[in-house]
Design an enzyme around this catalytic site. Sequence first.
Site, PDB file in Angstrom:
ATOM      1  N   ASP A  22      14.527  10.023 -23.127  1.00 47.79           N
ATOM      2  CA  ASP A  22      14.749  11.383 -22.631  1.00 47.79           C
ATOM      3  C   ASP A  22      14.575  12.417 -23.741  1.00 47.79           C
ATOM      4  O   ASP A  22      14.776  12.120 -24.917  1.00 47.79           O
ATOM      5  CB  ASP A  22      16.162  11.460 -22.029  1.00 47.79           C
ATOM      6  CG  ASP A  22      16.336  12.681 -21.150  1.00 47.79           C
ATOM      7  OD1 ASP A  22      15.328  13.266 -20.706  1.00 47.79           O
ATOM      8  OD2 ASP A  22      17.500  13.059 -20.900  1.00 47.79           O
ATOM      9  N   GLY A  23      14.217  13.635 -23.340  1.00 50.71           N
ATOM     10  CA  GLY A  23      14.177  14.766 -24.275  1.00 50.71           C
ATOM     11  C   GLY A  23      12.781  15.233 -24.666  1.00 50.71           C
ATOM     12  O   GLY A  23      12.652  16.105 -25.525  1.00 50.71           O
ATOM     13  N   HIS A  39       5.642  14.878 -23.837  1.00 51.40           N
ATOM     14  CA  HIS A  39       5.351  13.554 -23.254  1.00 51.40           C
ATOM     15  C   HIS A  39       4.272  12.847 -24.078  1.00 51.40           C
ATOM     16  O   HIS A  39       4.346  11.656 -24.343  1.00 51.40           O
ATOM     17  CB  HIS A  39       4.877  13.693 -21.802  1.00 51.40           C
ATOM     18  CG  HIS A  39       5.923  14.283 -20.898  1.00 51.40           C
ATOM     19  ND1 HIS A  39       7.234  13.881 -20.928  1.00 51.40           N
ATOM     20  CD2 HIS A  39       5.855  15.247 -19.939  1.00 51.40           C
ATOM     21  CE1 HIS A  39       7.930  14.580 -20.028  1.00 51.40           C
ATOM     22  NE2 HIS A  39       7.114  15.412 -19.428  1.00 51.40           N
ATOM     23  N   LEU A 133       7.392 -10.732 -26.630  1.00 57.96           N
ATOM     24  CA  LEU A 133       8.212  -9.674 -26.019  1.00 57.96           C
ATOM     25  C   LEU A 133       7.775  -9.391 -24.572  1.00 57.96           C
ATOM     26  O   LEU A 133       6.585  -9.269 -24.279  1.00 57.96           O
ATOM     27  CB  LEU A 133       8.070  -8.388 -26.849  1.00 57.96           C
ATOM     28  CG  LEU A 133       8.735  -7.130 -26.291  1.00 57.96           C
ATOM     29  CD1 LEU A 133      10.251  -7.229 -26.324  1.00 57.96           C
ATOM     30  CD2 LEU A 133       8.278  -5.895 -27.068  1.00 57.96           C
ATOM     31  N   SER A 198      21.505   8.448 -14.912  1.00 57.85           N
ATOM     32  CA  SER A 198      20.353   8.968 -14.156  1.00 57.85           C
ATOM     33  C   SER A 198      19.649   7.902 -13.321  1.00 57.85           C
ATOM     34  O   SER A 198      18.415   7.781 -13.367  1.00 57.85           O
ATOM     35  CB  SER A 198      19.362   9.657 -15.105  1.00 57.85           C
ATOM     36  OG  SER A 198      19.980  10.740 -15.774  1.00 57.85           O
TER      37      SER A 198
HETATM   38  C1  IPE Z   1      15.767  10.093 -16.680  1.00 59.72           C
HETATM   39  O1  IPE Z   1      15.562  11.311 -17.310  1.00 59.72           O
HETATM   40  C2  IPE Z   1      14.472   9.482 -16.297  1.00 59.72           C
HETATM   41  C3  IPE Z   1      13.577   9.091 -17.384  1.00 59.72           C
HETATM   42  C4  IPE Z   1      13.813   9.189 -18.649  1.00 59.72           C
HETATM   43  C5  IPE Z   1      12.352   8.530 -16.958  1.00 59.72           C
HETATM   44  P1  IPE Z   1      15.683  12.695 -16.539  1.00 59.72           P
HETATM   45  O2  IPE Z   1      15.424  13.752 -17.521  1.00 59.72           O
HETATM   46  O3  IPE Z   1      14.833  12.667 -15.327  1.00 59.72           O
HETATM   47  O4  IPE Z   1      17.218  12.682 -16.071  1.00 59.72           O
HETATM   48  P2  IPE Z   1      18.175  13.879 -15.714  1.00 59.72           P
HETATM   49  O5  IPE Z   1      17.485  14.694 -14.672  1.00 59.72           O
HETATM   50  O6  IPE Z   1      18.413  14.658 -16.953  1.00 59.72           O
HETATM   51  O7  IPE Z   1      19.424  13.208 -15.228  1.00 59.72           O
HETATM   52  C1  IPE Z   2      11.869  12.278 -20.503  1.00 57.96           C
HETATM   53  O1  IPE Z   2      11.818  13.558 -21.009  1.00 57.96           O
HETATM   54  C2  IPE Z   2      10.584  11.840 -19.846  1.00 57.96           C
HETATM   55  C3  IPE Z   2      10.650  11.803 -18.372  1.00 57.96           C
HETATM   56  C4  IPE Z   2      11.710  12.021 -17.635  1.00 57.96           C
HETATM   57  C5  IPE Z   2       9.439  11.490 -17.687  1.00 57.96           C
HETATM   58  P1  IPE Z   2      12.110  14.814 -20.098  1.00 57.96           P
HETATM   59  O2  IPE Z   2      10.819  15.261 -19.485  1.00 57.96           O
HETATM   60  O3  IPE Z   2      13.193  14.546 -19.127  1.00 57.96           O
HETATM   61  O4  IPE Z   2      12.575  15.888 -21.163  1.00 57.96           O
HETATM   62  P2  IPE Z   2      13.807  16.860 -21.061  1.00 57.96           P
HETATM   63  O5  IPE Z   2      15.003  16.044 -20.704  1.00 57.96           O
HETATM   64  O6  IPE Z   2      13.480  17.857 -20.011  1.00 57.96           O
HETATM   65  O7  IPE Z   2      13.915  17.454 -22.423  1.00 57.96           O
HETATM   66 MG    MG Z   3      15.211  14.705 -19.218  1.00 54.07          MG
END
Ligand code: IPE
Ligand code: IPE
Ligand code: MG
Length: 256
Positions: A22-23, A39, A133, A198
């Site tokens: 995430d992030g 991404h 793996l 999530s």
């Molecule tokens: C969870 O991240 C899904 C993935 C990392 C693929 P999200 O960014 O979608 O989750 P929320 O919306 O913050 O809970």
């Molecule tokens: C995680 O990063 C990747 C996916 C959910 C596909 P995010 O796209 O959720 O990035 P943030 O959480 O908005 O920073």
């Molecule tokens: Mg996110």
Amino acid sequence: MSQLLEKIDKDNLPRHIAIIMDGNGRWAKEQGQDRLFGHFHGVESVRNIVEGCAELGIEYLTLYAFSTENWDRPEYEVVGLMELLVNTIREEAETLRKNNIRLHVIGDMSLLPDYAKKELGEALQVTKDNTGLNLVMALSYSGRWELLNAVKNIAHDVQEGKLKIEAIDQNTLQKFLCTSNFPDPELMIRTSGEYRISNFLLYQLAYAELYFTHVRWPDFRKENLYEAIVDYQNRERRFGKTSDQLGQEFLRQEVR
Ligand code: IPE
Ligand code: IPE
Ligand code: MG
């Protein structure tokens, strides 16, 4: 060798690590860039962590790449992400094969565009004989979708007379999940400072050790992985028992 790597007890590694990557979006925004830029950079972290896990001899690595809820993001982001995922899988398939890494996918594949299904199918085929793996990509995945699917399939088998209600136990349920061939993760990592699941592996994470870090996914590297593993190794996994009981079990094993 890194100091953290030296601290890892090779006899007490998690067999299965699951990561909520995430992030990416925030990482990009912080640099005044478009979310897709984040991404794109996240792919480098995937490469680095897959390599790190393979080097350590981790057996299973599950990466949450796209949730069923992520389909509700703006169309340009969904399309951009799909293309990135498909291109990456196409480009990396041969490297995975050479490094004895076997690819698996879990999730609702029926929602994926045809070109994505085709590329994925090919990568699965190319790596199917590998024995190192196991890299499990959670794509169009959610725990609730998986559990709903399992319940429907169990009900179907009961209706067809293939399964008796009295015979349904936790093993039965486990067999109907998309992770039926994998052990449950012992360690779950989430990056970017969010403290939630999530909709990831809701059933399988029952006794996982959870590790949260503020590091955004595009900045996450092997060193961060080692830090999480060292942290995991300092936990006491009690599974409902008391600390004293665990101590006694340990002594009994030592005596044997
Ligand atoms: C969870 O991240 C899904 C993935 C990392 C693929 P999200 O960014 O979608 O989750 P929320 O919306 O913050 O809970
Ligand atoms: C995680 O990063 C990747 C996916 C959910 C596909 P995010 O796209 O959720 O990035 P943030 O959480 O908005 O920073
Ligand atoms: Mg996110």
